[in-house]
Design a protein around this motif. Structure first.
Motif, PDB file in Angstrom:
ATOM      1  N   ALA A 133      54.651  28.520   8.280  1.00 44.53           N
ATOM      2  CA  ALA A 133      55.976  29.092   8.062  1.00 44.53           C
ATOM      3  C   ALA A 133      56.395  30.068   9.152  1.00 44.53           C
ATOM      4  O   ALA A 133      57.580  30.389   9.279  1.00 44.53           O
ATOM      5  CB  ALA A 133      56.016  29.797   6.704  1.00 44.53           C
ATOM      6  N   ALA A 134      55.443  30.553   9.947  1.00 47.68           N
ATOM      7  CA  ALA A 134      55.738  31.584  10.939  1.00 47.68           C
ATOM      8  C   ALA A 134      56.487  31.013  12.143  1.00 47.68           C
ATOM      9  O   ALA A 134      56.254  29.883  12.560  1.00 47.68           O
ATOM     10  CB  ALA A 134      54.443  32.247  11.401  1.00 47.68           C
ATOM     11  N   ASP A 135      57.389  31.830  12.691  1.00 48.22           N
ATOM     12  CA  ASP A 135      58.040  31.450  13.952  1.00 48.22           C
ATOM     13  C   ASP A 135      57.023  31.482  15.089  1.00 48.22           C
ATOM     14  O   ASP A 135      56.973  30.585  15.924  1.00 48.22           O
ATOM     15  CB  ASP A 135      59.192  32.398  14.267  1.00 48.22           C
ATOM     16  N   THR A 136      56.221  32.542  15.116  1.00 49.21           N
ATOM     17  CA  THR A 136      55.210  32.722  16.159  1.00 49.21           C
ATOM     18  C   THR A 136      53.969  33.343  15.542  1.00 49.21           C
ATOM     19  O   THR A 136      54.075  34.216  14.673  1.00 49.21           O
ATOM     20  CB  THR A 136      55.725  33.646  17.287  1.00 49.21           C
ATOM     21  N   VAL A 137      52.803  32.894  15.980  1.00 49.38           N
ATOM     22  CA  VAL A 137      51.542  33.495  15.556  1.00 49.38           C
ATOM     23  C   VAL A 137      51.019  34.344  16.717  1.00 49.38           C
ATOM     24  O   VAL A 137      50.816  33.830  17.819  1.00 49.38           O
ATOM     25  CB  VAL A 137      50.510  32.423  15.172  1.00 49.38           C
ATOM     26  N   HIS A 138      50.832  35.616  16.462  1.00 46.46           N
ATOM     27  CA  HIS A 138      50.327  36.555  17.470  1.00 46.46           C
ATOM     28  C   HIS A 138      48.841  36.772  17.202  1.00 46.46           C
ATOM     29  O   HIS A 138      48.465  37.230  16.123  1.00 46.46           O
ATOM     30  CB  HIS A 138      51.080  37.880  17.399  1.00 46.46           C
ATOM     31  N   VAL A 139      47.990  36.453  18.171  1.00 44.33           N
ATOM     32  CA  VAL A 139      46.543  36.466  17.971  1.00 44.33           C
ATOM     33  C   VAL A 139      45.930  37.628  18.744  1.00 44.33           C
ATOM     34  O   VAL A 139      46.222  37.819  19.944  1.00 44.33           O
ATOM     35  CB  VAL A 139      45.911  35.140  18.431  1.00 44.33           C
ATOM     36  N   PHE A 140      45.054  38.387  18.066  1.00 41.26           N
ATOM     37  CA  PHE A 140      44.479  39.600  18.658  1.00 41.26           C
ATOM     38  C   PHE A 140      42.964  39.626  18.464  1.00 41.26           C
ATOM     39  O   PHE A 140      42.457  39.312  17.386  1.00 41.26           O
ATOM     40  CB  PHE A 140      45.076  40.838  17.989  1.00 41.26           C
ATOM     41  N   ALA A 141      42.251  40.003  19.501  1.00 40.55           N
ATOM     42  CA  ALA A 141      40.814  40.269  19.431  1.00 40.55           C
ATOM     43  C   ALA A 141      40.421  41.023  20.693  1.00 40.55           C
ATOM     44  O   ALA A 141      41.141  41.003  21.702  1.00 40.55           O
ATOM     45  CB  ALA A 141      40.007  38.984  19.304  1.00 40.55           C
ATOM     46  N   ARG A 142      39.280  41.667  20.634  1.00 40.96           N
ATOM     47  CA  ARG A 142      38.743  42.360  21.804  1.00 40.96           C
ATOM     48  C   ARG A 142      37.247  42.080  21.886  1.00 40.96           C
ATOM     49  O   ARG A 142      36.597  41.715  20.903  1.00 40.96           O
ATOM     50  CB  ARG A 142      38.988  43.876  21.699  1.00 40.96           C
ATOM     51  N   GLY A 143      36.674  42.268  23.081  1.00 44.58           N
ATOM     52  CA  GLY A 143      35.248  42.078  23.266  1.00 44.58           C
ATOM     53  C   GLY A 143      34.831  40.637  23.062  1.00 44.58           C
ATOM     54  O   GLY A 143      35.553  39.694  23.398  1.00 44.58           O
ATOM     55  N   ASN A 144      33.645  40.454  22.467  1.00 44.94           N
ATOM     56  CA  ASN A 144      33.127  39.106  22.247  1.00 44.94           C
ATOM     57  C   ASN A 144      34.032  38.272  21.356  1.00 44.94           C
ATOM     58  O   ASN A 144      34.078  37.046  21.473  1.00 44.94           O
ATOM     59  CB  ASN A 144      31.728  39.177  21.619  1.00 44.94           C
ATOM     60  N   ALA A 145      34.765  38.920  20.466  1.00 42.72           N
ATOM     61  CA  ALA A 145      35.640  38.185  19.550  1.00 42.72           C
ATOM     62  C   ALA A 145      36.794  37.502  20.267  1.00 42.72           C
ATOM     63  O   ALA A 145      37.458  36.632  19.694  1.00 42.72           O
ATOM     64  CB  ALA A 145      36.190  39.136  18.482  1.00 42.72           C
ATOM     65  N   SER A 146      37.048  37.864  21.520  1.00 43.57           N
ATOM     66  CA  SER A 146      38.142  37.253  22.270  1.00 43.57           C
ATOM     67  C   SER A 146      37.968  35.748  22.423  1.00 43.57           C
ATOM     68  O   SER A 146      38.944  35.021  22.637  1.00 43.57           O
ATOM     69  CB  SER A 146      38.262  37.905  23.657  1.00 43.57           C
ATOM     70  N   VAL A 147      36.718  35.268  22.330  1.00 40.88           N
ATOM     71  CA  VAL A 147      36.470  33.829  22.383  1.00 40.88           C
ATOM     72  C   VAL A 147      37.259  33.116  21.286  1.00 40.88           C
ATOM     73  O   VAL A 147      37.755  31.998  21.483  1.00 40.88           O
ATOM     74  CB  VAL A 147      34.961  33.547  22.226  1.00 40.88           C
ATOM     75  N   LEU A 148      37.405  33.772  20.146  1.00 41.19           N
ATOM     76  CA  LEU A 148      38.097  33.160  19.019  1.00 41.19           C
ATOM     77  C   LEU A 148      39.598  33.048  19.269  1.00 41.19           C
ATOM     78  O   LEU A 148      40.248  32.137  18.746  1.00 41.19           O
ATOM     79  CB  LEU A 148      37.823  33.952  17.747  1.00 41.19           C
TER      80      LEU A 148
END
Length: 280
Positions: A133-148
Motif C-alpha cells: 500500500a505504500a507509495d515508497t518504502v524507506h529502508v534503514f540500517a547501519r553497520g553489519n545490518a546494512s547487508v539487509l
C-alpha cells in the motif's frame, strides 16, 4: 521468557485496552519503570485495575512483577557492549570441541527453529500489506545490518516497489527524509543497540504519519517505539552473531508479499524478464 516474547505469545488475546497500556508502557520505558499500575492506567486512559489484568494475562503475578521485568530488560540493554575482539574470543572458546562448522551450524539451526515461536505469520502479512500500500518504502540500517538493506532494496525493486535507502550521515538522512509522507513506510533493521540515528528516524516517521517497522533481535523498549516490531533472537551465544535469522525473516517477508499480492508482484517480474532480454 522476555517481556516481548510474553506479548507475542498472548497477542491474540490482547484487548484494545491491553494494547493501549502496552503502547504507553513501551513508548516511555525510562519513565514507565517508575510508574505504579495506577500511573500506567492513568497515562493510557484506562481503568486502574487494567494494569493488573494485563500483567496477569502476560503471566506475571501482578503489575509490580511486570514492571520489574521491564526494569531488568532496560538494565541489561544499558550494559556496555563487549568489543568485537572480546566477542570473537567468546566465540572461539565455544569451538574447543567439535569443528567450527558443526558448532556454528548447530547454533544457527537452533536459532532458526525458534523464529516461528516469536514471529507470527499474521505479523508478516500485515507488513506485506503495508509495503504493497505504500507509495515508497524507506529502508534503514547501519553497520553489519546494512547487508539487509541491499537485500530488501533489490527484492522490492523487482516487485515494482519504489525504495529509498536511508544511508549516509545525519545530513544525508535528513535530505532523504524530506520526501517522507504519511503514504510511505519506514523499514528499519537494528541489532544489539539502536543506531544513533534510529530514534530520530522513528520520531520523524511518527510526526508525518508514516508507518514504521523494525526488525530486530533484542530491542524491545525503544522510545519512540516503531508501529510494528518483529523480534527474533539471532542466538543465545555471547560471541559471534550472524545475520542468518533476520535474513530468513526478511526473505519470508518478501515471499509473503509475493503470495498476498500476486497481481502486483508477478507482472513486475514479467516486465523485468522482458527488460533483461532487451538489455542482454
Amino acid at each position: 521468557m522476555t517481556l516481548h516474547e510474553r506479548i507475542e505469545t498472548q497477542r491474540g488475546r490482547l484487548t484494545k485496552t491491553d494494547r493501549a497500556l502496552l503502547d504507553t508502557l513501551l513508548s516511555s520505558p525510562e519513565d514507565a519503570v517508575h510508574w505504579s499500575g495506577d500511573d500506567l492506567a492513568g497515562h493510557a486512559g484506562s481503568h486502574p485495575a487494567a494494569a493488573t489484568r494485563l500483567a496477569q494475562k502476560l503471566g506475571f503475578e501482578g503489575y509490580p512483577h511486570l514492571r520489574e521485568e521491564l526494569r531488568q530488560e532496560r538494565r541489561e540493554a544499558q550494559k556496555p557492549l563487549r568489543g568485537a575482539g572480546d566477542r570473537m574470543r567468546a566465540e572461539l572458546a565455544e569451538h574447543q570441541t567439535g569443528t567450527v562448522l558443526d558448532t556454528f551450524l548447530r547454533a544457527e539451526v537452533e536459532s532458526l527453529a525458534a523464529v516461528a515461536e516469536c514471529v507470527e505469520q499474521t505479523r508478516l502479512d500485515g507488513i506485506a500489506d503495508a509495503i504493497a500500500a505504500a507509495d515508497t518504502v524507506h529502508v534503514f540500517a547501519r553497520g553489519n545490518a546494512s547487508v539487509l538493506t541491499e537485500l530488501v532494496e533489490r527484492r522490492l525493486r523487482r516487485f515494482g516497489v519504489r525504495v529509498v535507502v536511508l544511508d549516509g550521515d545525519g545530513r544525508e538522512l535528513a535530505e532523504r527524509l524530506t520526501a517522507l509522507t504519511a503514504q510511505d513506510l519506514v523499514l528499519a533493521f537494528a541489532f544489539r543497540r539502536p543506531p544513533r540515528l534510529l530514534t530520530g528516524l522513528l520520531a520523524h516517521a511518527a510526526a508525518v504519519g508514516a508507518r514504521s517497522v523494525l526488525v530486530t533481535d533484542t530491542l524491545h523498549t525503544l522510545d519512540p517505539a516503531p508501529d510494528v516490531l518483529v523480534a527474533a533472537r539471532r542466538s543465545d551465544r555471547d560471541g559471534f552473531s550472524s545475520l542468518t535469522v533476520p535474513m530468513a525473516v526478511t526473505n519470508a517477508l518478501v515471499l509473503t508479499l509475493a503470495h498476498r499480492h500476486p497481481d502486483r508482484t508477478l507482472p513486475a517480474l514479467d516486465r523485468l524478464d522482458s527488460l533483461l532480454r532487451t538489455f542482454e
